[in-house]
Design a protein around this motif. Structure first.
Motif, PDB file in Angstrom:
ATOM      1  N   LYS A   1       0.837  -1.197   0.000  1.00 36.57           N
ATOM      2  CA  LYS A   1       0.000   0.000   0.000  1.00 36.57           C
ATOM      3  C   LYS A   1       0.874   1.249   0.000  1.00 36.57           C
ATOM      4  CE  LYS A   1      -3.688  -2.124   2.714  1.00 36.57           C
ATOM      5  NZ  LYS A   1      -4.418  -2.041   3.988  1.00 36.57           N
ATOM      6  N   VAL A   2       0.306   2.323  -0.530  1.00 35.37           N
ATOM      7  CA  VAL A   2       1.012   3.605  -0.537  1.00 35.37           C
ATOM      8  C   VAL A   2       1.348   4.029   0.899  1.00 35.37           C
ATOM      9  CG1 VAL A   2       0.770   6.062  -1.082  1.00 35.37           C
ATOM     10  CG2 VAL A   2       0.098   4.342  -2.769  1.00 35.37           C
TER      11      VAL A   2
ATOM     12  N   LEU B   1      -4.326   2.027  -4.831  1.00 38.40           N
ATOM     13  CA  LEU B   1      -3.078   2.189  -5.566  1.00 38.40           C
ATOM     14  C   LEU B   1      -1.974   1.546  -4.742  1.00 38.40           C
ATOM     15  CD1 LEU B   1      -1.874   3.579  -8.076  1.00 38.40           C
ATOM     16  CD2 LEU B   1      -1.549   5.611  -6.681  1.00 38.40           C
ATOM     17  N   LYS B   2      -1.164   0.735  -5.392  1.00 42.21           N
ATOM     18  CA  LYS B   2      -0.062   0.064  -4.697  1.00 42.21           C
ATOM     19  C   LYS B   2       1.232   0.266  -5.479  1.00 42.21           C
ATOM     20  CE  LYS B   2      -2.644  -3.413  -2.171  1.00 42.21           C
ATOM     21  NZ  LYS B   2      -2.586  -4.794  -1.688  1.00 42.21           N
TER      22      LYS B   2
ATOM     23  N   ALA C   1       5.475   4.843   5.121  1.00 44.59           N
ATOM     24  CA  ALA C   1       6.047   4.500   6.425  1.00 44.59           C
ATOM     25  C   ALA C   1       7.472   3.980   6.281  1.00 44.59           C
ATOM     26  CB  ALA C   1       5.170   3.466   7.124  1.00 44.59           C
ATOM     27  N   ARG C   2       7.711   3.131   5.283  1.00 38.63           N
ATOM     28  CA  ARG C   2       9.071   2.602   5.070  1.00 38.63           C
ATOM     29  C   ARG C   2      10.063   3.700   4.749  1.00 38.63           C
ATOM     30  NH1 ARG C   2       9.017  -3.101   1.738  1.00 38.63           N
ATOM     31  NH2 ARG C   2       7.506  -4.161   3.042  1.00 38.63           N
ATOM     32  N   LEU C   3       9.609   4.686   3.964  1.00 39.31           N
ATOM     33  CA  LEU C   3      10.505   5.763   3.539  1.00 39.31           C
ATOM     34  C   LEU C   3      10.581   6.905   4.545  1.00 39.31           C
ATOM     35  CD1 LEU C   3       9.438   5.956  -0.213  1.00 39.31           C
ATOM     36  CD2 LEU C   3      11.612   5.083   0.686  1.00 39.31           C
ATOM     37  N   GLY C   4       9.649   6.928   5.484  1.00 36.66           N
ATOM     38  CA  GLY C   4       9.623   8.025   6.453  1.00 36.66           C
ATOM     39  C   GLY C   4       9.140   9.321   5.830  1.00 36.66           C
ATOM     40  N   VAL C   5       8.224   9.217   4.857  1.00 36.88           N
ATOM     41  CA  VAL C   5       7.671  10.390   4.198  1.00 36.88           C
ATOM     42  C   VAL C   5       6.150  10.322   4.289  1.00 36.88           C
ATOM     43  CG1 VAL C   5       9.630  10.588   2.602  1.00 36.88           C
ATOM     44  CG2 VAL C   5       7.610   9.290   1.900  1.00 36.88           C
ATOM     45  N   SER C   6       5.488  11.343   3.796  1.00 40.73           N
ATOM     46  CA  SER C   6       4.028  11.355   3.848  1.00 40.73           C
ATOM     47  C   SER C   6       3.426  10.546   2.707  1.00 40.73           C
ATOM     48  CB  SER C   6       3.523  12.796   3.765  1.00 40.73           C
ATOM     49  OG  SER C   6       3.722  13.307   2.460  1.00 40.73           O
TER      50      SER C   6
ATOM     51  N   LEU D   1       6.563   3.454  -9.760  1.00 43.01           N
ATOM     52  CA  LEU D   1       5.516   2.945 -10.629  1.00 43.01           C
ATOM     53  C   LEU D   1       4.347   2.493  -9.767  1.00 43.01           C
ATOM     54  CD1 LEU D   1       4.712   2.235 -13.522  1.00 43.01           C
ATOM     55  CD2 LEU D   1       5.849   0.037 -13.214  1.00 43.01           C
ATOM     56  N   GLY D   2       3.182   3.080  -9.997  1.00 42.26           N
ATOM     57  CA  GLY D   2       1.991   2.725  -9.233  1.00 42.26           C
ATOM     58  C   GLY D   2       1.145   1.710  -9.984  1.00 42.26           C
ATOM     59  N   PHE D   3       0.469   0.853  -9.235  1.00 37.79           N
ATOM     60  CA  PHE D   3      -0.410  -0.165  -9.810  1.00 37.79           C
ATOM     61  C   PHE D   3      -1.801   0.007  -9.229  1.00 37.79           C
ATOM     62  CE2 PHE D   3       3.841  -1.820 -10.121  1.00 37.79           C
ATOM     63  CZ  PHE D   3       3.872  -2.391 -11.386  1.00 37.79           C
ATOM     64  N   ARG D   4      -2.778   0.164 -10.081  1.00 37.13           N
ATOM     65  CA  ARG D   4      -4.165   0.272  -9.669  1.00 37.13           C
ATOM     66  C   ARG D   4      -4.691  -1.117  -9.335  1.00 37.13           C
ATOM     67  NH1 ARG D   4      -6.268   4.639  -7.874  1.00 37.13           N
ATOM     68  NH2 ARG D   4      -5.524   6.157  -9.317  1.00 37.13           N
TER      69      ARG D   4
END
Length: 104
Positions: free
Chosen positions: A12-13, A46-47, A18-23, A37-40
């Motif tokens: 999940k986005v 979106l993942k 959380a892994r990257l420490g960003v919003s 690259l996002g996957f619907r």
């Protein structure tokens, strides 16, 4: 898309954020910019691939810290007057007094 074409390890986005420490929004911006690259998955979800998220994290190359640079300048210049030290302090990012005064 066939079952064999579905990428492995989609996350999940929110998990990527959380892994990257960003919003969450930053991850969406990465997808919009083509950085990720996002996957619907269905009409709303979106993942991203976990491996793509991990690939974003790279060690930063650090060449020479500001203090080391100031020490190099001071060593090359020899003895400096108080005015020269003040000019160095004004022109360069903040560093410790010992770096500007030539102490190693």
């Amino acid at each position: 898309m066939s079952a064999s074409a579905i990428p492995d390890n989609l996350i999940k986005v929110a998990d990527a954020a959380a892994r990257l420490g960003v919003s969450h929004r930053t991850v969406l911006n990465y997808i919009d910019a083509g950085t990720l690259l996002g996957f619907r998955v269905g009409p709303r979800m979106l993942k991203v691939r976990a491996a793509d998220v991990e690939a974003l994290v790279q060690p930063a190359a650090v060449e020479n810290s500001d203090a080391e640079f100031v020490r190099d300048v001071v060593a090359a210049a020899g003895k400096l007057t108080a005015e020269a030290r003040a000019e160095i302090r004004r022109l360069l990012p903040p560093v410790s007094e010992s770096a500007v005064d030539g102490a190693a």
